[in-house]
Design a protein around this motif. Structure first.
Motif, PDB file in Angstrom:
ATOM      1  N   MET A 169      34.372  37.235  54.553  1.00 13.44           N
ATOM      2  CA  MET A 169      35.313  36.442  54.280  1.00 13.44           C
ATOM      3  C   MET A 169      36.659  36.950  53.270  1.00 13.44           C
ATOM      4  N   SER A 170      37.605  35.958  53.278  1.00 20.66           N
ATOM      5  CA  SER A 170      39.052  35.625  52.852  1.00 20.66           C
ATOM      6  C   SER A 170      38.994  35.478  51.466  1.00 20.66           C
ATOM      7  N   LEU A 171      39.457  36.370  50.142  1.00 19.00           N
ATOM      8  CA  LEU A 171      39.867  35.587  48.694  1.00 19.00           C
ATOM      9  C   LEU A 171      41.047  35.818  49.015  1.00 19.00           C
ATOM     10  N   ILE A 172      41.640  34.862  48.540  1.00 18.97           N
ATOM     11  CA  ILE A 172      43.470  34.423  47.880  1.00 18.97           C
ATOM     12  C   ILE A 172      43.368  33.707  46.002  1.00 18.97           C
ATOM     13  N   THR A 173      43.826  35.239  46.027  1.00 18.02           N
ATOM     14  CA  THR A 173      44.003  34.656  43.856  1.00 18.02           C
ATOM     15  C   THR A 173      45.896  34.389  44.177  1.00 18.02           C
ATOM     16  N   VAL A 174      46.076  34.165  43.366  1.00 19.08           N
ATOM     17  CA  VAL A 174      47.052  34.023  42.278  1.00 19.08           C
ATOM     18  C   VAL A 174      47.464  33.240  41.024  1.00 19.08           C
ATOM     19  N   CYS A 175      48.135  34.484  40.425  1.00 20.02           N
ATOM     20  CA  CYS A 175      48.111  33.966  38.444  1.00 20.02           C
ATOM     21  C   CYS A 175      49.954  34.011  38.491  1.00 20.02           C
ATOM     22  N   CYS A 176      50.257  33.091  38.550  1.00 21.03           N
ATOM     23  CA  CYS A 176      51.721  33.119  37.467  1.00 21.03           C
ATOM     24  C   CYS A 176      51.994  33.692  36.645  1.00 21.03           C
ATOM     25  N   GLU A 177      51.343  33.767  35.901  1.00 19.03           N
ATOM     26  CA  GLU A 177      51.279  34.850  34.006  1.00 19.03           C
ATOM     27  C   GLU A 177      50.860  36.056  34.132  1.00 19.03           C
ATOM     28  N   ALA A 178      50.794  36.697  35.029  1.00 19.90           N
ATOM     29  CA  ALA A 178      49.764  37.769  34.958  1.00 19.90           C
ATOM     30  C   ALA A 178      49.765  38.999  36.513  1.00 19.90           C
ATOM     31  N   PRO A 179      49.731  40.284  36.551  1.00 20.12           N
ATOM     32  CA  PRO A 179      49.488  40.500  37.295  1.00 20.12           C
ATOM     33  C   PRO A 179      47.687  40.578  38.082  1.00 20.12           C
ATOM     34  N   VAL A 180      47.462  39.984  39.347  1.00 20.17           N
ATOM     35  CA  VAL A 180      46.096  39.880  39.292  1.00 20.17           C
ATOM     36  C   VAL A 180      45.533  40.681  40.069  1.00 20.17           C
ATOM     37  N   GLY A 181      44.006  41.247  40.313  1.00 16.51           N
ATOM     38  CA  GLY A 181      43.679  41.796  41.168  1.00 16.51           C
ATOM     39  C   GLY A 181      42.020  40.755  42.057  1.00 16.51           C
ATOM     40  N   VAL A 182      41.685  41.273  43.006  1.00 15.61           N
ATOM     41  CA  VAL A 182      40.875  40.393  44.070  1.00 15.61           C
ATOM     42  C   VAL A 182      39.852  41.685  44.465  1.00 15.61           C
ATOM     43  N   ASP A 183      38.345  41.585  44.183  1.00 16.41           N
ATOM     44  CA  ASP A 183      37.090  42.103  45.324  1.00 16.41           C
ATOM     45  C   ASP A 183      35.838  41.563  45.518  1.00 16.41           C
ATOM     46  N   VAL A 184      35.886  41.540  46.847  1.00 18.35           N
ATOM     47  CA  VAL A 184      35.049  40.853  47.838  1.00 18.35           C
ATOM     48  C   VAL A 184      34.089  41.239  48.690  1.00 18.35           C
ATOM     49  N   GLU A 185      32.672  41.997  48.455  1.00 23.49           N
ATOM     50  CA  GLU A 185      32.183  42.496  49.737  1.00 23.49           C
ATOM     51  C   GLU A 185      31.219  41.622  49.826  1.00 23.49           C
ATOM     52  N   PRO A 186      30.765  42.093  51.130  1.00 26.66           N
ATOM     53  CA  PRO A 186      29.817  41.577  51.471  1.00 26.66           C
ATOM     54  C   PRO A 186      28.019  41.737  50.542  1.00 26.66           C
TER      55      PRO A 186
END
Length: 112
Positions: free
Chosen positions: A1-18
């Motif tokens: 699975m791919s996951l995209i995050t967008v945040c214009c106000e602050a740095p953002v990070g994402v993690d996804v694991e099966p």
């Protein structure tokens, strides 16, 4: 699975694991857990892992920062370590995911 995050106000990070990685991640506890973290199951350990990795990605360091320096409570609030806000994502039983934002938690829209 791919996951995209967008945040214009602050740095953002994402993690996804099966979810199938829960036992593998649980075996890495000695390199991932703060001395005061004691997950009660492989599922809790996997949740803790994605929360920490999302937070460290938001800070731009990822696992170059020792995840043992991050202490989270069972709901994902940061007790020690880099600042930010962590939000769990519900993507179904096969996935465990979290988003971390450095700054106030913005309104989030999740689509998959």
């Amino acid at each position: 699975m791919s996951l995209i995050t967008v945040c214009c106000e602050a740095p953002v990070g994402v993690d996804v694991e099966p979810s199938s990685r829960r036992d593998e991640v649980a075996s890495a506890a000695e390199v991932a857990l703060h001395r005061n973290e004691h997950p009660s199951s492989p599922d809790e350990m996997l949740r803790l892992w994605v929360r920490k990795e999302a937070l460290l990605k938001a800070h731009g360091t990822g696992l170059a920062t020792d995840p043992r320096c991050v202490h989270l409570d069972t709901s994902g609030h940061i007790l020690e370590g880099p600042t930010g806000a962590i939000v769990d994502l519900t993507l179904g039983p096969d996935w465990c995911a979290a988003i971390a934002v450095l700054g106030p938690t913005p309104e989030m829209v999740v689509s998959y």
